[in-house]
Design a protein around this motif. Structure first.
Motif, PDB file in Angstrom:
ATOM      1  N   GLU B   8       0.848  -1.194   0.000  1.00 30.83           N
ATOM      2  CA  GLU B   8       0.000   0.000   0.000  1.00 30.83           C
ATOM      3  C   GLU B   8       0.882   1.243   0.000  1.00 30.83           C
ATOM      4  O   GLU B   8       1.860   1.308   0.745  1.00 30.83           O
ATOM      5  CB  GLU B   8      -0.876   0.032   1.264  1.00 30.83           C
ATOM      6  N   VAL B   9       0.549   2.218  -0.835  1.00 31.29           N
ATOM      7  CA  VAL B   9       1.275   3.489  -0.828  1.00 31.29           C
ATOM      8  C   VAL B   9       0.304   4.639  -0.816  1.00 31.29           C
ATOM      9  O   VAL B   9      -0.844   4.509  -1.271  1.00 31.29           O
ATOM     10  CB  VAL B   9       2.156   3.694  -2.093  1.00 31.29           C
ATOM     11  N   GLU B  10       0.783   5.764  -0.319  1.00 28.15           N
ATOM     12  CA  GLU B  10       0.009   6.997  -0.426  1.00 28.15           C
ATOM     13  C   GLU B  10       0.548   7.753  -1.637  1.00 28.15           C
ATOM     14  O   GLU B  10       1.743   8.052  -1.697  1.00 28.15           O
ATOM     15  CB  GLU B  10       0.203   7.820   0.844  1.00 28.15           C
ATOM     16  N   LEU B  11      -0.317   8.046  -2.608  1.00 26.95           N
ATOM     17  CA  LEU B  11       0.115   8.790  -3.790  1.00 26.95           C
ATOM     18  C   LEU B  11       0.042  10.292  -3.500  1.00 26.95           C
ATOM     19  O   LEU B  11      -0.919  10.762  -2.891  1.00 26.95           O
ATOM     20  CB  LEU B  11      -0.771   8.442  -4.991  1.00 26.95           C
ATOM     21  N   VAL B  12       1.061  11.026  -3.915  1.00 25.50           N
ATOM     22  CA  VAL B  12       1.122  12.473  -3.703  1.00 25.50           C
ATOM     23  C   VAL B  12       1.219  13.143  -5.065  1.00 25.50           C
ATOM     24  O   VAL B  12       2.049  12.752  -5.889  1.00 25.50           O
ATOM     25  CB  VAL B  12       2.361  12.847  -2.848  1.00 25.50           C
ATOM     26  N   ASP B  13       0.362  14.145  -5.303  1.00 24.18           N
ATOM     27  CA  ASP B  13       0.437  14.892  -6.561  1.00 24.18           C
ATOM     28  C   ASP B  13       1.699  15.740  -6.599  1.00 24.18           C
ATOM     29  O   ASP B  13       2.015  16.425  -5.621  1.00 24.18           O
ATOM     30  CB  ASP B  13      -0.769  15.844  -6.683  1.00 24.18           C
ATOM     31  N   GLU B  14       2.402  15.705  -7.720  1.00 28.42           N
ATOM     32  CA  GLU B  14       3.563  16.576  -7.893  1.00 28.42           C
ATOM     33  C   GLU B  14       3.540  17.057  -9.340  1.00 28.42           C
ATOM     34  O   GLU B  14       3.344  16.263 -10.251  1.00 28.42           O
ATOM     35  CB  GLU B  14       4.862  15.814  -7.601  1.00 28.42           C
ATOM     36  N   ARG B  15       3.714  18.346  -9.547  1.00 30.35           N
ATOM     37  CA  ARG B  15       3.759  18.900 -10.904  1.00 30.35           C
ATOM     38  C   ARG B  15       5.199  19.275 -11.192  1.00 30.35           C
ATOM     39  O   ARG B  15       5.628  20.386 -10.880  1.00 30.35           O
ATOM     40  CB  ARG B  15       2.844  20.114 -11.009  1.00 30.35           C
ATOM     41  N   PRO B  16       5.942  18.354 -11.805  1.00 31.06           N
ATOM     42  CA  PRO B  16       7.400  18.554 -11.899  1.00 31.06           C
ATOM     43  C   PRO B  16       7.779  19.823 -12.667  1.00 31.06           C
ATOM     44  O   PRO B  16       8.842  20.392 -12.415  1.00 31.06           O
ATOM     45  CB  PRO B  16       7.890  17.291 -12.601  1.00 31.06           C
ATOM     46  N   TRP B  17       6.923  20.274 -13.573  1.00 29.08           N
ATOM     47  CA  TRP B  17       7.264  21.482 -14.342  1.00 29.08           C
ATOM     48  C   TRP B  17       7.231  22.738 -13.482  1.00 29.08           C
ATOM     49  O   TRP B  17       7.702  23.791 -13.920  1.00 29.08           O
ATOM     50  CB  TRP B  17       6.311  21.632 -15.549  1.00 29.08           C
ATOM     51  N   GLU B  18       6.709  22.644 -12.252  1.00 31.71           N
ATOM     52  CA  GLU B  18       6.710  23.817 -11.363  1.00 31.71           C
ATOM     53  C   GLU B  18       8.046  23.970 -10.633  1.00 31.71           C
ATOM     54  O   GLU B  18       8.263  24.971  -9.960  1.00 31.71           O
ATOM     55  CB  GLU B  18       5.564  23.711 -10.347  1.00 31.71           C
ATOM     56  N   TRP B  19       8.935  22.983 -10.759  1.00 36.68           N
ATOM     57  CA  TRP B  19      10.259  23.040 -10.122  1.00 36.68           C
ATOM     58  C   TRP B  19      10.160  23.480  -8.663  1.00 36.68           C
ATOM     59  O   TRP B  19      10.868  24.391  -8.238  1.00 36.68           O
ATOM     60  CB  TRP B  19      11.195  23.982 -10.906  1.00 36.68           C
ATOM     61  N   ARG B  20       9.308  22.836  -7.897  1.00 35.08           N
ATOM     62  CA  ARG B  20       9.136  23.145  -6.487  1.00 35.08           C
ATOM     63  C   ARG B  20      10.439  22.860  -5.745  1.00 35.08           C
ATOM     64  O   ARG B  20      10.942  21.740  -5.800  1.00 35.08           O
ATOM     65  CB  ARG B  20       8.031  22.250  -5.923  1.00 35.08           C
ATOM     66  N   PRO B  21      11.007  23.868  -5.044  1.00 35.74           N
ATOM     67  CA  PRO B  21      12.299  23.641  -4.366  1.00 35.74           C
ATOM     68  C   PRO B  21      12.281  22.423  -3.438  1.00 35.74           C
ATOM     69  O   PRO B  21      13.252  21.666  -3.398  1.00 35.74           O
ATOM     70  CB  PRO B  21      12.531  24.945  -3.593  1.00 35.74           C
ATOM     71  N   ALA B  22      11.185  22.212  -2.704  1.00 33.53           N
ATOM     72  CA  ALA B  22      11.146  21.069  -1.782  1.00 33.53           C
ATOM     73  C   ALA B  22      11.190  19.750  -2.551  1.00 33.53           C
ATOM     74  O   ALA B  22      11.709  18.749  -2.053  1.00 33.53           O
ATOM     75  CB  ALA B  22       9.888  21.135  -0.916  1.00 33.53           C
ATOM     76  N   PHE B  23      10.645  19.747  -3.764  1.00 34.19           N
ATOM     77  CA  PHE B  23      10.707  18.527  -4.579  1.00 34.19           C
ATOM     78  C   PHE B  23      12.107  18.345  -5.179  1.00 34.19           C
ATOM     79  O   PHE B  23      12.661  17.242  -5.183  1.00 34.19           O
ATOM     80  CB  PHE B  23       9.644  18.564  -5.687  1.00 34.19           C
ATOM     81  N   LEU B  24      12.695  19.434  -5.637  1.00 30.49           N
ATOM     82  CA  LEU B  24      14.059  19.347  -6.192  1.00 30.49           C
ATOM     83  C   LEU B  24      15.071  18.919  -5.126  1.00 30.49           C
ATOM     84  O   LEU B  24      16.083  18.299  -5.449  1.00 30.49           O
ATOM     85  CB  LEU B  24      14.476  20.687  -6.804  1.00 30.49           C
ATOM     86  N   ALA B  25      14.774  19.232  -3.873  1.00 31.75           N
ATOM     87  CA  ALA B  25      15.669  18.794  -2.796  1.00 31.75           C
ATOM     88  C   ALA B  25      15.618  17.276  -2.656  1.00 31.75           C
ATOM     89  O   ALA B  25      16.593  16.655  -2.246  1.00 31.75           O
ATOM     90  CB  ALA B  25      15.281  19.468  -1.485  1.00 31.75           C
ATOM     91  N   ILE B  26      14.483  16.686  -3.008  1.00 31.82           N
ATOM     92  CA  ILE B  26      14.361  15.221  -2.955  1.00 31.82           C
ATOM     93  C   ILE B  26      14.946  14.599  -4.216  1.00 31.82           C
ATOM     94  O   ILE B  26      15.727  13.662  -4.169  1.00 31.82           O
ATOM     95  CB  ILE B  26      12.876  14.812  -2.790  1.00 31.82           C
ATOM     96  N   ASN B  27      14.551  15.114  -5.380  1.00 33.63           N
ATOM     97  CA  ASN B  27      15.104  14.622  -6.649  1.00 33.63           C
ATOM     98  C   ASN B  27      15.604  15.785  -7.492  1.00 33.63           C
ATOM     99  O   ASN B  27      14.821  16.449  -8.182  1.00 33.63           O
ATOM    100  CB  ASN B  27      14.057  13.824  -7.441  1.00 33.63           C
ATOM    101  N   PRO B  28      16.911  16.025  -7.460  1.00 35.72           N
ATOM    102  CA  PRO B  28      17.459  17.169  -8.216  1.00 35.72           C
ATOM    103  C   PRO B  28      17.202  17.073  -9.720  1.00 35.72           C
ATOM    104  O   PRO B  28      17.258  18.091 -10.408  1.00 35.72           O
ATOM    105  CB  PRO B  28      18.960  17.125  -7.912  1.00 35.72           C
TER     106      PRO B  28
END
Lengths: 214, 214
Positions: B8-28
């Motif tokens: 079981e996983v929890e899916l989280v929406d991410e819009r990679p084209w927004e270049w969210r800094p918190a997301f880039l910190a996880i996957n540069p």
């Protein structure tokens, strides 16, 4: 990978854009690399080839020789190696290497000039290259090799792309000293020195290309 | 892969084209998928995630349950699975899926219309799609699943792309009966049925999208 494992291979020229039927019969994707080993079905693509070779050496390794683990020793190390292999074989290739090869190398083989959007595409690829060199510098600054303390497939994947770009005289090394130090160290390995003797007919590399003190 | 392993996983929406800094910190790399598991560093990219999950199940598998080997049981089987994963995640994606998503889906999120070359790019991607459906039909005609007798990552990679194209109503199933029979069989699996409930806001899929008898 074969070079690092000290496996001798015969290299065969293939021009995938010619869609040679005998080549498509081996790899219907029409792409390189393809690896033919005695006693095995043909291996198609860098993913299948490199994982296959890293699972177990193709020829027994001379002893006592330090065991190379190009995929990393542990499960999380392997994930980090694979993240970076993806980065260099796909992200950097798409954003930089494939673009510059299409613009500078393909016309030599096909006799067709590069398409109209040339100047814009060239500028974009060169801009992107600086970002990838920054990332290599960032990694090389924190770690001995790109994925950690040990040499790995990540270094091979990065050096595969970077050596193409260096051949095309596209790398402004002076702005990225940590990337340069990493590449100098990798260039001095026997496997890489052999690759650096390869030439594109009609397009000589800059003098510093094979130089360890570039 | 998680679904097939009944994790079981929890899916989280991410819009990679927004270049969210918190997301880039996880996957540069700024790309999806990213998988965060308790007790492990973040896993970035389909290559690192799927190999990691296939090396050993993340949660113990209920017994007696047939062991799923999504990478294949032997060394050559794994090479064939990986060849096809590369095909569907990279070749088909580049030639078809990413193009059609850029033209039909991205404008919905970004509010920017697709670029000028739209009609040509759309035609080229649709033309290429027929070639990929032929290849799926060719494989499905000779084998029970795409890489051999057993379900593998190759089927998951192909179905990931094909389900996107089917959502966009781009697949002319009637001309590719063997591909259709394969996809029908895969669609009936529990892991896939869960994925088929996912929706793009503002872009409903055709009625047959979730239908097993399409």
């Amino acid at each position: 990978v074969l070079g690092e494992h000290e496996v001798e291979v015969e290299l065969v020229d293939e021009r995938p854009w010619e869609w040679r039927p005998a080549f498509l019969a081996i790899n219907p994707a029409g792409e390189l690399p393809v690896l033919e080993l005695d006693g095995f079905a043909s291996l198609c693509g860098a993913y299948a080839c490199s994982e296959f070779l890293c699972e177990r050496p193709v020829v027994p390794q001379p002893e006592p020789r330090r065991h190379l683990q190009l995929l990393g020793g542990g499960r999380e190390e392997r994930a980090e190696v694979r993240r970076l292999v993806d980065w260099f074989l796909h992200k950097m290739d798409r954003e930089v290497t494939a673009e510059l090869v299409a613009l500078k190398v393909e016309p030599i083989y096909t006799g067709r000039p590069a398409p109209d959007a040339q100047a814009d595409a060239m500028r974009a690829a060169r801009y992107n290259l600086r970002y990838h060199l920054s990332y290599i510098s960032f990694l090389a600054d924190q770690r001995r090799w790109l994925a950690g303390d040990e040499l790995s497939l990540a270094d091979l994947a990065a050096a595969a792309g970077i050596s193409i770009l260096d051949y095309l005289d596209e790398v402004g090394w002076e702005d990225f000293p940590a990337a340069k130090a990493w590449y100098q160290r990798y260039k001095s390995r026997r496997a890489m020195r052999l690759l650096l003797t390869d030439r594109i007919p009609g397009l000589p590399p800059p003098l510093a290309y094979t130089d360890l003190d570039f």
